[in-house]
Design an enzyme around this catalytic site. Structure first.
Site, short mmCIF file in Angstrom:
data_model
loop_
_atom_site.label_atom_id
_atom_site.label_comp_id
_atom_site.label_asym_id
_atom_site.label_seq_id
_atom_site.Cartn_x
_atom_site.Cartn_y
_atom_site.Cartn_z
N GLU A 1 1.76 3.86 2.94
CA GLU A 1 2.20 3.36 4.24
C GLU A 1 3.73 3.39 4.31
OE1 GLU A 1 0.09 -0.40 4.26
OE2 GLU A 1 -1.86 0.62 4.20
N HIS B 1 0.86 -1.19 0.00
CA HIS B 1 0.00 0.00 0.00
C HIS B 1 0.89 1.23 0.00
CE1 HIS B 1 -3.47 -2.58 1.67
NE2 HIS B 1 -3.61 -2.39 0.37
N ARG C 1 -3.12 4.82 -2.30
CA ARG C 1 -2.98 3.51 -1.67
C ARG C 1 -2.73 2.40 -2.70
NH1 ARG C 1 -5.61 0.07 2.50
NH2 ARG C 1 -6.76 -1.61 1.53
N HIS D 1 2.70 -3.44 6.56
CA HIS D 1 1.77 -2.34 6.32
C HIS D 1 1.89 -1.34 7.48
CE1 HIS D 1 -0.99 -4.46 3.39
NE2 HIS D 1 -0.28 -5.47 3.83
ZN LIG Z 1 -1.88 -1.64 4.08
#
Ligand SMILES: [Zn+2]
Ligand SMILES: *[C@@H]1O[C@H](CO)[C@@H](O)[C@H](O)[C@H]1NC(C)=O
Ligand SMILES: *[C@@H]1O[C@H](CO)[C@@H](O)[C@H](O)[C@H]1NC(C)=O
Ligand SMILES: *[C@@H]1O[C@H](CO)[C@@H](O)[C@H](O)[C@H]1NC(C)=O
Ligand SMILES: *[C@@H]1O[C@H](CO)[C@@H](O)[C@H](O)[C@H]1NC(C)=O
Length: 425
Positions: free
Chosen positions: A189, A186, A244, A312
């Site tokens: 992050e 993602h 994201r 993450h």
């Molecule tokens: Zn994530």
């Protein structure tokens, strides 16, 4: 009579704004992150509805269960509406981040000072880095530690960026199993790639001086990929800090959630079929070249991988399969025991508390996620999805002075986990 044109224009502009077609860097002036706490089923359902029908809501932490917090990044337009809707229904909320653009600025302010030429010793582990700097770091570490390190090339991303990894393997002849570590699936992050890079750097710089690092190399061969979503990561630097997904084009909107795109109970629940959603599972499983690339590499290029971690942020959780159902898999007891020992070792470093449990039980149901696939389809018994620091004070905008503390504690957690897995294969 009202002219309909302004409405159309407003819609178009906000559409382009939300979905990232703008040439300008997306600005979060006046945006606020709101923490919401649904205290019963009725409030939870109401909140889910508000989010579904709401506009200009960027979900940072999705609703999962009663008494579990939800974080929403809200535009100035939507903020007042959402707050009054919540108040009318008696749902508790409070502002976590008062000015998102200021928090972005604070996080990047320090970054602007950094030198962009990175060579081995000059790499600053206490800063966030661009993809280019990260790839330079991969090259220089492979050169500096050439007896035990090789670069591997997974594939090119949708937009043609290289996906590079470092394989670290001690020269001893003993046959070892593999351990896969990845970050940045993602894009926004940032602490995930930064923590992965810190750990890999520390292992390489200290495997001769720190017996725990040495034992990591005795126990496993390490496959380390700092950024598995390079297009998205690059986009968070150049255009939209809150991006994201990947950057592929399959429909009216851009990008697929790469952690809903794996071929395991794909798009069954806890994933969206709407191409504009942040949880879009893609047109079919493994539609994303980056996800398919990692899966193929794990299946065909590596043997006997027995540990897998997908890093993450945020929430401080060390999670095990399944994501697609609340039922627990046959190996749960051992998987969770490994997580428990990891969290205990991590906490011993500086008191940071992590929770552990299965993905579906500890956050929410999410199908087509990496850990479910690596466990079910690649036979990697110890597959984890980890949410790093923090618990919401800064969320995705974690200041860079927390990178090294995050790296240090996560690395000691990893040492405990590696030992556990090694002894419980
Ligand atoms: Zn994530
Ligand atoms: C949620 O929290 C409230 C208030 O603390 C409590 O009364 C309620 O029993 C909790 N519900 C659940 C399902 O945990
Ligand atoms: C990595 O592999 C892809 C094809 O899989 C190739 O196009 C690319 O040139 C390679 N990149 C590097 C840096 O070796
Ligand atoms: C790795 O797997 C292969 C077959 O998949 C097997 O022959 C070999 O013994 C395994 N090595 C170890 C160290 O388990
Ligand atoms: C540990 O945490 C304290 C405050 O909680 C902080 O001042 C200190 O710098 C941290 N140390 C490390 C090594 O992370």
């Amino acid at each position: 009579m009202k002219n309909p044109m302004p409405t159309v224009w407003t819609l178009l502009v906000s559409y382009l704004f939300m979905h990232g077609f703008t040439a300008q860097r997306v600005n979060y002036n006046g945006y606020k992150v709101l923490r919401v706490l649904p205290r019963n089923e009725e409030q939870l359902t109401l909140l889910q509805d508000i989010i579904l029908k709401g506009k200009e809501i960027d979900v940072w932490r999705a609703p999962s269960a009663v008494n579990s917090t939800v974080d929403l990044n809200l535009s100035p337009n939507s903020f007042e509406n959402i707050v009054s809707e919540l108040e009318a229904s008696g749902i508790y909320s409070k502002v976590l981040i008062d000015d998102v653009q200021q928090a972005i600025y604070n996080q990047q302010l320090i970054e602007n000072k950094h030198v962009s030429v990175m060579q081995g010793d000059d790499f600053d582990y206490g800063k966030y880095h661009t993809l280019e700097e990260i790839n330079d770091w991969v090259q220089s570490m492979a050169m500096k530690y050439k007896t035990i390190t090789t670069i591997f090339n997974i594939t090119n991303s949708y937009e043609g960026r290289p996906m590079l990894g470092l394989k670290i393997s001690s020269q001893s002849e003993i046959e070892r199993k593999g351990f896969w570590i990845e970050g940045g699936i993602h894009a926004r992050e940032w602490i995930a790639p930064a923590t992965v890079i810190y750990m890999a750097g520390y292992i390489l710089d200290h495997y001769k001086s720190d017996p725990q690092m040495n034992s990591l190399l005795d126990m496993f061969d390490w496959y380390i990929v700092p950024v598995v979503n390079p297009d998205g990561y690059e986009y968070t630097w150049s255009k939209d800090r809150m991006w994201r997904k990947t950057r592929s084009r399959h429909g009216v909107c851009i990008g697929v959630d790469p952690n809903r795109n794996w071929d395991m109970e794909w798009c069954k629940s806890g994933a969206s079929k709407d191409p504009c959603s942040d949880d879009y599972c893609g047109p079919f499983a493994f539609s994303e070249v980056e996800v398919k690339g990692v899966a193929d590499y794990i299946m065909t290029q590596t043997k006997n991988i027995t540990g897998f971690i997908d890093f993450h942020s945020y929430s401080q959780l060390w999670m095990t399969p399944w994501g697609y159902t609340k039922e627990l898999p046959p190996d749960f007891k051992q998987q969770d025991e490994g997580a428990m020992e990891t969290c205990a070792a991590l906490q011993r470093v500086n008191g940071t508390k992590y929770e552990h449990g299965s993905i579906a039980n500890i956050i929410y149901i999410a199908s087509g996620s990496s850990a479910d696939w690596t466990y079910a389809k690649a036979g990697i018994k110890y597959s984890y999805g980890v949410e790093l620091r923090d618990t919401g004070k800064y969320g995705f905008l974690l200041p860079s002075d927390q990178i090294i503390p995050s790296g240090e504690e996560t690395l000691r957690g990893l040492v405990a986990l590696a030992k556990f897995i090694y002894n419980n294969k």
